[in-house]
Design an enzyme around this catalytic site. Structure first.
Site, PDB file in Angstrom:
ATOM      1  N   SER A   1       0.831  -1.199   0.000  1.00  0.00           N
ATOM      2  CA  SER A   1       0.000   0.000   0.000  1.00  0.00           C
ATOM      3  C   SER A   1       0.872   1.257   0.000  1.00  0.00           C
ATOM      4  O   SER A   1       1.667   1.460  -0.920  1.00  0.00           O
ATOM      5  CB  SER A   1      -0.951  -0.044   1.190  1.00  0.00           C
ATOM      6  OG  SER A   1      -1.955   0.920   1.072  1.00  0.00           O
TER       7      SER A   1
ATOM      8  N   ASP B   1      -9.656  -3.766  -5.416  1.00  0.00           N
ATOM      9  CA  ASP B   1      -8.846  -2.757  -4.740  1.00  0.00           C
ATOM     10  C   ASP B   1      -8.931  -1.446  -5.511  1.00  0.00           C
ATOM     11  O   ASP B   1      -8.719  -1.436  -6.728  1.00  0.00           O
ATOM     12  CB  ASP B   1      -7.386  -3.232  -4.686  1.00  0.00           C
ATOM     13  CG  ASP B   1      -6.466  -2.290  -3.941  1.00  0.00           C
ATOM     14  OD1 ASP B   1      -6.929  -1.218  -3.481  1.00  0.00           O
ATOM     15  OD2 ASP B   1      -5.278  -2.616  -3.814  1.00  0.00           O
TER      16      ASP B   1
ATOM     17  N   HIS C   1      -8.084  -4.950  -1.096  1.00  0.00           N
ATOM     18  CA  HIS C   1      -6.853  -4.318  -0.633  1.00  0.00           C
ATOM     19  C   HIS C   1      -6.495  -4.827   0.769  1.00  0.00           C
ATOM     20  O   HIS C   1      -7.361  -5.122   1.582  1.00  0.00           O
ATOM     21  CB  HIS C   1      -7.052  -2.805  -0.587  1.00  0.00           C
ATOM     22  CG  HIS C   1      -5.829  -2.028  -0.253  1.00  0.00           C
ATOM     23  ND1 HIS C   1      -4.845  -1.753  -1.177  1.00  0.00           N
ATOM     24  CD2 HIS C   1      -5.411  -1.458   0.909  1.00  0.00           C
ATOM     25  CE1 HIS C   1      -3.897  -1.048  -0.606  1.00  0.00           C
ATOM     26  NE2 HIS C   1      -4.206  -0.852   0.662  1.00  0.00           N
TER      27      HIS C   1
END
Length: 312
Positions: A154, A252, A282
């Site tokens: 991320s 995501d 995600h």
């Protein structure tokens, strides 16, 4: 494919997004750091050591994972996710342990300074400086002097890409590989430029409408979101960067920018391997990797890291 049924059960139990909800960093950090498994049930590694690395800007906590007994090791720096204002050495312990064992790399997890107390570029500079420290302490870490890789998930993937760009320009050390796990690579949320930000923008754990607020903790002051060290996807020159593995998730919001970045790297002559996991959201590492469809993710990362460096 549809969202995995076990994940859908959890998604269906989450209250709808409230745009008026105020994000308090300290509270979010407590929730983010909450472990899923107790330490004794996590993947076991040969040795774990916590220490403080003194850099020109800050004393940075790190956690060093050793996979087994050896005279020397390839080294991987891991930069955790958490939108630059949460996440820690604890939050990603469950993720790093299997990466360490599957890859055979000694892993240095970096507890960089967090926003809003320390906005851009504090986290980036900490990650770069600790990477440099690794190269200056070859004997202490038993680094093999050849294999030096970065990995992050991320916002940590953003830091991986940005440190790779810094290393190319500064030429103080050479990186061999970069692993970007569902990375967030464009921090300009004034316009949703990627279809996945709209398609997956509501109801999949990460709410696209909240991204500007969350990343605003990091982007305090007059930060140019077009700058490649802020939004690495804005870099046009991607030649001579480390061989890359880019992992994305079907549901995501960041899926499309990760895949576009992989395409851009490849067009500039960087060898890139990609994998999109279907039916997943995600942040699934450490949360849903017990499900059969996603159990291979750590082996896949490990296999990429163990391969000889490929130059296109």
């Amino acid at each position: 494919m549809p969202v995995h049924p076990e994940i859908k059960k959890i998604l269906d139990s989450i209250p709808p997004y409230n745009p008026n909800h105020k994000v308090i960093p300290e509270e979010h950090r407590k929730m983010f750091d909450a472990p899923i498994l107790p330490v004794e049930q996590r993947v076991q590694v040969y040795a774990v050591e916590d220490k403080i690395v003194s850099t020109p800007e800050a004393d940075v906590p790190v956690r060093i994972y050793t996979p087994g007994e050896s005279d020397s090791y390839p080294v991987l720096l891991f930069f955790h996710g958490g939108a630059f204002f949460s996440g820690s050495l604890e939050s990603h312990d469950e993720v790093i342990r299997p990466i360490c064992m599957e890859s055979g790399y000694k892993v240095v997890s970096v507890g960089f300074r967090l926003a809003p107390e320390h906005p851009f570029p504090a986290a980036l500079n900490d990650c770069y400086n600790v990477t440099k420290w690794v190269t200056e302490h070859k004997g202490e870490l038993q680094w093999d002097g050849r294999n030096l890789a970065l990995a992050g998930d991320s916002s940590g993937g953003n830091l991986v890409a940005a440190v790779s760009l810094m290393a190319r320009e500064k030429k103080e050390f050479t990186l061999t590989k970069q692993v970007l796990l569902y990375p967030s690579l464009d921090l300009d949320f004034s316009k949703f430029r990627y279809p996945s930000l709209t398609e997956n923008g509501t109801g999949y754990f990460v709410e696209s409408a909240q991204l500007a607020k969350l990343n605003g903790f990091y982007l305090r002051g007059n930060v140019d979101t077009d700058h490649p060290l802020v939004s690495p996807i804005r870099e046009d020159r991607l030649e001579n960067l480390p061989t890359a593995f880019v992992l994305t998730a079907e549901y995501d919001p960041f899926r499309d920018e990760g895949e576009l970045f992989a395409e851009n790297l490849s067009k500039c002559g960087v060898h890139v391997e990609t994998k999109r996991y279907e039916g997943i959201t995600h942040g699934f590492l450490g949360k849903f990797t017990h499900l059969d469809e996603y159990k291979d993710v750590y082996k896949r990362i490990g296999n990429f890291l163990k391969k000889s460096v490929v130059r296109s």
